[in-house]
Design a protein around this motif. Structure first.
Motif, PDB file in Angstrom:
ATOM      1  N   ALA A  67       0.835  -1.206   0.000  1.00 40.35           N
ATOM      2  CA  ALA A  67       0.000   0.000   0.000  1.00 40.35           C
ATOM      3  C   ALA A  67       0.870   1.256   0.000  1.00 40.35           C
ATOM      4  O   ALA A  67       0.581   2.214  -0.722  1.00 40.35           O
ATOM      5  CB  ALA A  67      -0.938  -0.009   1.212  1.00 40.35           C
ATOM      6  N   LYS A  68       1.939   1.237   0.792  1.00 42.57           N
ATOM      7  CA  LYS A  68       2.844   2.394   0.829  1.00 42.57           C
ATOM      8  C   LYS A  68       3.498   2.616  -0.529  1.00 42.57           C
ATOM      9  O   LYS A  68       3.631   3.752  -0.986  1.00 42.57           O
ATOM     10  CB  LYS A  68       3.921   2.200   1.904  1.00 42.57           C
ATOM     11  CG  LYS A  68       3.415   2.409   3.318  1.00 42.57           C
ATOM     12  CD  LYS A  68       4.524   2.182   4.320  1.00 42.57           C
ATOM     13  CE  LYS A  68       4.038   2.389   5.749  1.00 42.57           C
ATOM     14  NZ  LYS A  68       5.107   2.104   6.720  1.00 42.57           N
ATOM     15  N   MET A  69       3.910   1.524  -1.172  1.00 47.49           N
ATOM     16  CA  MET A  69       4.527   1.639  -2.497  1.00 47.49           C
ATOM     17  C   MET A  69       3.518   2.184  -3.512  1.00 47.49           C
ATOM     18  O   MET A  69       3.857   3.017  -4.353  1.00 47.49           O
ATOM     19  CB  MET A  69       5.064   0.272  -2.960  1.00 47.49           C
ATOM     20  CG  MET A  69       6.327  -0.145  -2.228  1.00 47.49           C
ATOM     21  SD  MET A  69       6.846  -1.858  -2.538  1.00 47.49           S
ATOM     22  CE  MET A  69       6.920  -1.917  -4.307  1.00 47.49           C
ATOM     23  N   GLU A  70       2.273   1.729  -3.430  1.00 52.65           N
ATOM     24  CA  GLU A  70       1.228   2.204  -4.344  1.00 52.65           C
ATOM     25  C   GLU A  70       0.958   3.689  -4.107  1.00 52.65           C
ATOM     26  O   GLU A  70       0.804   4.463  -5.051  1.00 52.65           O
ATOM     27  CB  GLU A  70      -0.052   1.372  -4.146  1.00 52.65           C
ATOM     28  CG  GLU A  70      -1.197   1.761  -5.041  1.00 52.65           C
ATOM     29  CD  GLU A  70      -0.969   1.496  -6.520  1.00 52.65           C
ATOM     30  OE1 GLU A  70      -1.817   1.943  -7.318  1.00 52.65           O
ATOM     31  OE2 GLU A  70       0.037   0.864  -6.900  1.00 52.65           O
ATOM     32  N   ILE A  71       0.914   4.107  -2.847  1.00 51.72           N
ATOM     33  CA  ILE A  71       0.716   5.528  -2.522  1.00 51.72           C
ATOM     34  C   ILE A  71       1.859   6.355  -3.102  1.00 51.72           C
ATOM     35  O   ILE A  71       1.631   7.406  -3.711  1.00 51.72           O
ATOM     36  CB  ILE A  71       0.612   5.730  -0.991  1.00 51.72           C
ATOM     37  CG1 ILE A  71      -0.727   5.187  -0.490  1.00 51.72           C
ATOM     38  CG2 ILE A  71       0.780   7.191  -0.610  1.00 51.72           C
ATOM     39  CD1 ILE A  71      -0.825   5.108   1.022  1.00 51.72           C
ATOM     40  N   GLN A  72       3.081   5.856  -2.937  1.00 51.70           N
ATOM     41  CA  GLN A  72       4.254   6.571  -3.456  1.00 51.70           C
ATOM     42  C   GLN A  72       4.162   6.687  -4.984  1.00 51.70           C
ATOM     43  O   GLN A  72       4.429   7.748  -5.554  1.00 51.70           O
ATOM     44  CB  GLN A  72       5.517   5.806  -3.057  1.00 51.70           C
ATOM     45  CG  GLN A  72       6.749   6.652  -3.010  1.00 51.70           C
ATOM     46  CD  GLN A  72       7.901   5.895  -2.353  1.00 51.70           C
ATOM     47  OE1 GLN A  72       7.931   4.668  -2.354  1.00 51.70           O
ATOM     48  NE2 GLN A  72       8.841   6.628  -1.800  1.00 51.70           N
ATOM     49  N   ARG A  73       3.764   5.583  -5.635  1.00 50.82           N
ATOM     50  CA  ARG A  73       3.633   5.592  -7.096  1.00 50.82           C
ATOM     51  C   ARG A  73       2.568   6.609  -7.528  1.00 50.82           C
ATOM     52  O   ARG A  73       2.786   7.396  -8.461  1.00 50.82           O
ATOM     53  CB  ARG A  73       3.257   4.187  -7.596  1.00 50.82           C
ATOM     54  CG  ARG A  73       3.232   4.064  -9.109  1.00 50.82           C
ATOM     55  CD  ARG A  73       2.682   2.720  -9.567  1.00 50.82           C
ATOM     56  NE  ARG A  73       1.266   2.566  -9.307  1.00 50.82           N
ATOM     57  CZ  ARG A  73       0.301   3.163 -10.012  1.00 50.82           C
ATOM     58  NH1 ARG A  73       0.592   3.962 -11.009  1.00 50.82           N
ATOM     59  NH2 ARG A  73      -0.970   2.970  -9.723  1.00 50.82           N
ATOM     60  N   LEU A  74       1.438   6.606  -6.841  1.00 48.93           N
ATOM     61  CA  LEU A  74       0.357   7.537  -7.180  1.00 48.93           C
ATOM     62  C   LEU A  74       0.769   8.988  -6.924  1.00 48.93           C
ATOM     63  O   LEU A  74       0.415   9.878  -7.706  1.00 48.93           O
ATOM     64  CB  LEU A  74      -0.909   7.190  -6.382  1.00 48.93           C
ATOM     65  CG  LEU A  74      -1.589   5.887  -6.790  1.00 48.93           C
ATOM     66  CD1 LEU A  74      -2.695   5.533  -5.800  1.00 48.93           C
ATOM     67  CD2 LEU A  74      -2.145   5.965  -8.201  1.00 48.93           C
ATOM     68  N   GLU A  75       1.499   9.222  -5.839  1.00 47.46           N
ATOM     69  CA  GLU A  75       1.976  10.584  -5.566  1.00 47.46           C
ATOM     70  C   GLU A  75       2.918  11.059  -6.666  1.00 47.46           C
ATOM     71  O   GLU A  75       2.819  12.197  -7.126  1.00 47.46           O
ATOM     72  CB  GLU A  75       2.689  10.643  -4.204  1.00 47.46           C
ATOM     73  CG  GLU A  75       1.742  10.609  -3.029  1.00 47.46           C
ATOM     74  CD  GLU A  75       2.462  10.551  -1.687  1.00 47.46           C
ATOM     75  OE1 GLU A  75       3.659  10.191  -1.653  1.00 47.46           O
ATOM     76  OE2 GLU A  75       1.812  10.858  -0.668  1.00 47.46           O
ATOM     77  N   THR A  76       3.818  10.190  -7.104  1.00 51.67           N
ATOM     78  CA  THR A  76       4.749  10.536  -8.179  1.00 51.67           C
ATOM     79  C   THR A  76       3.981  10.824  -9.460  1.00 51.67           C
ATOM     80  O   THR A  76       4.254  11.808 -10.154  1.00 51.67           O
ATOM     81  CB  THR A  76       5.746   9.367  -8.413  1.00 51.67           C
ATOM     82  OG1 THR A  76       6.452   9.133  -7.193  1.00 51.67           O
ATOM     83  CG2 THR A  76       6.732   9.686  -9.509  1.00 51.67           C
TER      84      THR A  76
END
Length: 108
Positions: A54-63
Motif C-alpha cells: 500500500a505504501k509503495m502504491e501511494i508513493q507511485r500515485l503521488e509521483t
C-alpha cells in the motif's frame, strides 16, 4: 497380601494414567499455543506485506500526480502563450484588412 499387591499395582497404574493424561493435556495446550502463535505471526506478516504494498502504491500515485500537475502547468503556460500569439496574429490581421480596404478605396 496378593490383594494389597494388586491394589498397589492398580494404584500405580492409575497414577501412571493420571500422569500420562496430565502430560497429554500439557502437550495439547502447548500445541494449541504454538498453532495460535504461528497463526498470529502469519497474519502479522500478511498485514506487514500488504502495508508495504500500500505504501509503495501511494508513493507511485503521488509521483504520478506530481508528474500530472507539472504537465498541466506546462500545458497552461503553452496555452497562455498560444492565446497571446493568437491576439497578436488577429491584431495584425485586422491591421492588414484595414489597410487592404484603404488601398481598395483609394483605387476606386
Amino acid at each position: 497380601r496378593e490383594f494389597k499387591k494388586h491394589s498397589e499395582d492398580s494404584k500405580s497404574l492409575s497414577d501412571k494414567q493420571a500422569h500420562q493424561k496430565e502430560i497429554l493435556i500439557r502437550l495439547t495446550t502447548e500445541k494449541a499455543r504454538r498453532v495460535k502463535e504461528h497463526s498470529e505471526a502469519s497474519e502479522l506478516h500478511r498485514t506487514s506485506v500488504n502495508l508495504r504494498r500500500a505504501k509503495m502504491e501511494i508513493q507511485r500515485l503521488e509521483t504520478e500526480a506530481k508528474r500530472s500537475c507539472q504537465r498541466i502547468i506546462a500545458l497552461q503556460a503553452e496555452l497562455r502563450k498560444l492565446k497571446e500569439e493568437k491576439r497578436t496574429v488577429m491584431s495584425e490581421f485586422r491591421r492588414c484588412k484595414n489597410e487592404f480596404r484603404r488601398c481598395k478605396n483609394e483605387l476606386n
